[in-house]
Enzyme design. Sequence first.
Site, PDB file in Angstrom:
ATOM      1  N   HIS A  37     -59.177  59.391  10.860  1.00 21.23           N
ATOM      2  CA  HIS A  37     -59.321  60.069   9.560  1.00 21.23           C
ATOM      3  C   HIS A  37     -60.321  61.224   9.666  1.00 21.23           C
ATOM      4  CE1 HIS A  37     -58.313  55.785   8.269  1.00 21.23           C
ATOM      5  NE2 HIS A  37     -57.348  56.469   7.700  1.00 21.23           N
ATOM      6  N   GLN A  61     -45.961  51.720  -1.322  1.00 24.57           N
ATOM      7  CA  GLN A  61     -45.470  51.814   0.055  1.00 24.57           C
ATOM      8  C   GLN A  61     -45.587  50.504   0.823  1.00 24.57           C
ATOM      9  OE1 GLN A  61     -48.419  55.000   0.932  1.00 24.57           O
ATOM     10  NE2 GLN A  61     -48.626  54.025   2.933  1.00 24.57           N
ATOM     11  N   GLY A 148     -51.718  62.623  10.224  1.00 23.27           N
ATOM     12  CA  GLY A 148     -51.898  62.259  11.627  1.00 23.27           C
ATOM     13  C   GLY A 148     -50.561  62.076  12.331  1.00 23.27           C
ATOM     14  N   ASP A 151     -48.754  58.556  12.546  1.00 21.37           N
ATOM     15  CA  ASP A 151     -47.617  58.180  11.704  1.00 21.37           C
ATOM     16  C   ASP A 151     -46.596  59.312  11.783  1.00 21.37           C
ATOM     17  OD1 ASP A 151     -48.670  55.686   9.981  1.00 21.37           O
ATOM     18  OD2 ASP A 151     -50.306  57.082  10.327  1.00 21.37           O
ATOM     19  N   GLN A 154     -43.779  59.536   9.248  1.00 19.74           N
ATOM     20  CA  GLN A 154     -44.311  59.916   7.932  1.00 19.74           C
ATOM     21  C   GLN A 154     -44.499  61.434   7.846  1.00 19.74           C
ATOM     22  OE1 GLN A 154     -47.564  57.769   5.714  1.00 19.74           O
ATOM     23  NE2 GLN A 154     -48.831  59.305   6.704  1.00 19.74           N
ATOM     24  N   VAL A 177     -55.904  60.009  17.538  1.00 23.83           N
ATOM     25  CA  VAL A 177     -57.219  59.678  18.107  1.00 23.83           C
ATOM     26  C   VAL A 177     -57.156  58.232  18.605  1.00 23.83           C
ATOM     27  CG1 VAL A 177     -59.681  59.450  17.633  1.00 23.83           C
ATOM     28  CG2 VAL A 177     -58.363  61.292  16.550  1.00 23.83           C
ATOM     29  N   SER A 186     -56.555  52.510  14.175  1.00 22.02           N
ATOM     30  CA  SER A 186     -55.809  52.159  12.970  1.00 22.02           C
ATOM     31  C   SER A 186     -56.690  51.251  12.128  1.00 22.02           C
ATOM     32  CB  SER A 186     -54.523  51.415  13.351  1.00 22.02           C
ATOM     33  OG  SER A 186     -53.997  50.741  12.211  1.00 22.02           O
ATOM     34  N   ARG A 188     -55.686  48.855  10.612  1.00 14.47           N
ATOM     35  CA  ARG A 188     -55.192  47.487  10.822  1.00 14.47           C
ATOM     36  C   ARG A 188     -55.723  46.863  12.106  1.00 14.47           C
ATOM     37  NH1 ARG A 188     -50.364  49.607   7.977  1.00 14.47           N
ATOM     38  NH2 ARG A 188     -50.097  48.327   6.122  1.00 14.47           N
TER      39      ARG A 188
HETATM   40  P1  AMP Z   1     -53.991  55.724   6.560  1.00 13.23           P
HETATM   41  O1  AMP Z   1     -55.341  55.592   5.922  1.00 13.23           O
HETATM   42  O2  AMP Z   1     -53.738  54.728   7.636  1.00 13.23           O
HETATM   43  O3  AMP Z   1     -52.867  55.837   5.550  1.00 13.23           O
HETATM   44  O4  AMP Z   1     -54.007  57.114   7.316  1.00 13.23           O
HETATM   45  C1  AMP Z   1     -54.333  58.309   6.657  1.00 13.23           C
HETATM   46  C2  AMP Z   1     -53.998  59.471   7.556  1.00 13.23           C
HETATM   47  O5  AMP Z   1     -54.742  59.348   8.769  1.00 13.23           O
HETATM   48  C3  AMP Z   1     -52.529  59.521   7.959  1.00 13.23           C
HETATM   49  O6  AMP Z   1     -52.086  60.864   7.951  1.00 13.23           O
HETATM   50  C4  AMP Z   1     -52.542  58.951   9.349  1.00 13.23           C
HETATM   51  O7  AMP Z   1     -51.476  59.425  10.165  1.00 13.23           O
HETATM   52  C5  AMP Z   1     -53.871  59.453   9.864  1.00 13.23           C
HETATM   53  N1  AMP Z   1     -54.318  58.619  10.994  1.00 13.23           N
HETATM   54  C6  AMP Z   1     -54.409  57.263  11.014  1.00 13.23           C
HETATM   55  N2  AMP Z   1     -54.794  56.843  12.239  1.00 13.23           N
HETATM   56  C7  AMP Z   1     -54.940  57.951  13.005  1.00 13.23           C
HETATM   57  C8  AMP Z   1     -55.308  58.181  14.361  1.00 13.23           C
HETATM   58  N3  AMP Z   1     -55.596  57.185  15.197  1.00 13.23           N
HETATM   59  N4  AMP Z   1     -55.356  59.452  14.805  1.00 13.23           N
HETATM   60  C9  AMP Z   1     -55.040  60.488  13.962  1.00 13.23           C
HETATM   61  N5  AMP Z   1     -54.695  60.335  12.682  1.00 13.23           N
HETATM   62  C10 AMP Z   1     -54.638  59.092  12.198  1.00 13.23           C
END
Ligand code: AMP
Length: 282
Positions: A37, A61, A148, A151, A154, A177, A186, A188
């Site tokens: 993020h 979602q 990112g 995803d 997405q 990253v 992640s 998760r």
């Molecule tokens: P999320 O909070 O998981 O919904 O992710 C929010 C945004 O951060 C999305 O656009 C994801 O693709 C991006 N994102 C999540 N993990 C990563 C990562 N490891 N590297 C780059 N972007 C990420």
Amino acid sequence: MEVIKRVGEMQEVSLNLKRLEKSIGLVPTMGCLHRGHLSLIEAARRENDIVIMSNFVNPLQFGPKEDLATYPRDPDRDNRLAESAGVNYVFAPSSGEMYPEKYNTYVEVEGPMVEKMCGKSRPGHFSGVTTVVLKLFLITQPDRAYFGQKDAQQAIIVRKMVTDLNVPIKIVTCPIVRDADGLALSSRNIYLSPKERKQALALPKALSAGKDMILKGETDPQSVRQLIIEVLESSPGIRIDYVEVVNGDNLEELQTIKGKVLLAAAIYVGKTRLIDNIDLEV
Ligand code: AMP
């Protein structure tokens, strides 16, 4: 930094910034921030006067059997990290604020792009994503929005929505990253036990093996896909959800490995579902 919880207030602030001719970068997140993020925030800061980060665990979602209730939440920590990363506004609405009673409008990209990969395993997921993303766009009025590559599907679907609906916002995709051992960051990952965390490394390892095969000259997508499956199947403690080798711009099937190629997979480690991908230009 200001934390805004009301849709009306966020929209008023954004429209005022536009009147002042400030450029706005939006970083949509579901919180539980990590360096992935933060890399999006950094990119947004470089290219815009103002950075708005949304922090909203979007119920639309999540499927009925998914982890909405247990999804990790730590808004105070998120706000501290966002502030030190240079975010100007955190938009953190409640579910009721985003979807009041009798809410009834959904945005849906149709076709194979949403029916495969995560769309197949998680029916309705991408309709939830495109609905919330378009709402966030209208509420925060960004010039650019940052997603990112983690995803990948997405990001491709959001781009398609923006093209199809003539939304005047530039979609910026930022690289994945990873932790030092290769696991993609992640929110998760915190579900994983130390043992599962090690088992999860099969995912980046299998995708890298697929990439190496391409770099050595393999041009048949099915052979690459099969190799990734074999590496995953020989790894203990995991279950494959899907493995795909597809066109990296539109997720269409490839006859031969050429142009922008996406190697993408989802696995279960215990109860935790993890996704990862590698994209390359051949
Ligand atoms: P999320 O909070 O998981 O919904 O992710 C929010 C945004 O951060 C999305 O656009 C994801 O693709 C991006 N994102 C999540 N993990 C990563 C990562 N490891 N590297 C780059 N972007 C990420």
